[in-house]
Design an enzyme around this catalytic site. Structure first.
Site, PDB file in Angstrom:
ATOM      1  CE1 TYR A  22      52.973 -16.271  -1.607  1.00 44.97           C
ATOM      2  CE2 TYR A  22      52.242 -18.553  -1.707  1.00 44.97           C
ATOM      3  CZ  TYR A  22      52.535 -17.364  -2.335  1.00 44.97           C
ATOM      4  OH  TYR A  22      52.387 -17.255  -3.690  1.00 44.97           O
ATOM      5  CG  HIS A 102      54.843  -9.257  -5.096  1.00 44.64           C
ATOM      6  ND1 HIS A 102      53.625  -9.809  -5.391  1.00 44.64           N
ATOM      7  CD2 HIS A 102      55.026  -8.227  -5.961  1.00 44.64           C
ATOM      8  CE1 HIS A 102      53.094  -9.148  -6.404  1.00 44.64           C
ATOM      9  NE2 HIS A 102      53.917  -8.183  -6.762  1.00 44.64           N
ATOM     10  NE  ARG A 113      53.453 -17.993  -9.163  1.00 41.43           N
ATOM     11  CZ  ARG A 113      52.185 -17.931  -8.739  1.00 41.43           C
ATOM     12  NH1 ARG A 113      51.635 -16.780  -8.470  1.00 41.43           N
ATOM     13  NH2 ARG A 113      51.495 -19.042  -8.583  1.00 41.43           N
TER      14      ARG A 113
END
Length: 170
Positions: A22, A102, A113
């Site tokens: 991330y 996302h 996912r």
């Protein structure tokens, strides 16, 4: 135009949560980047940001947007993307364009996912571009809303449209 940005679970931990996936950018920094994009692009856009870790609060926020002055929604439902039919149902009831974002490419991650119930309910999904994905969604939303307004204006001015005020004059 007013756009609601909904951030789901664990996004408040950006900058701390698995930086390999991330990055180091925080959620507040993502919001600042979006505001800067609006200012630099001289866009007539007002953004409202909302973050929660609770599924019901996301549903409530989407439902509150119905009949409001929000013209579109940008949403990152986080892990609820893969599990929440309830959020998907709320998105379908929103009555306005919704774009899912996302940070990571969920198609390149774990098998569980790869399915997004919420993404299937949205007009589009942007994934895998990190924080840039939010500005991509914002750009898409501005264009979608401009096209919708242009279409509505054209319909209003169409002499064959029974709702055109010219056709109602006697």
């Amino acid at each position: 135009m007013k756009i609601l940005v909904i951030q789901g679970p664990n996004l408040n931990m950006l900058g701390h949560r698995d930086p390999r996936l991330y990055g180091m950018v925080t959620l507040d920094q993502i919001h600042e980047i979006m505001q800067t994009f609006v200012k630099q692009g001289n866009l007539d856009v007002e953004l409202e940001f909302f973050q929660t870790n609770f599924e019901g609060e996301i549903i409530d926020k989407i439902q509150e947007s119905v009949g409001s002055d929000y013209e579109g929604i940008i949403i990152n439902p986080g892990a609820f993307s893969h599990t929440s039919i309830a959020i998907a149902d709320a998105i379908m009831l929103a009555g306005k364009p919704v774009i899912e974002v996302h940070l990571t490419n969920i198609q390149a991650r774990e098998e569980f996912r790869k399915n997004s119930y919420t993404g299937a309910a949205c007009g589009g999904v942007i994934m895998g571009f990190g924080p840039l994905g939010y500005n991509m969604a914002l750009m898409a939303m501005v264009n979608i809303l401009a096209e919708m307004k242009a279409f509505q204006e054209a319909q209003k001015n169409n002499p064959n449209n029974p709702n055109n005020p010219i056709n109602n004059q006697k």
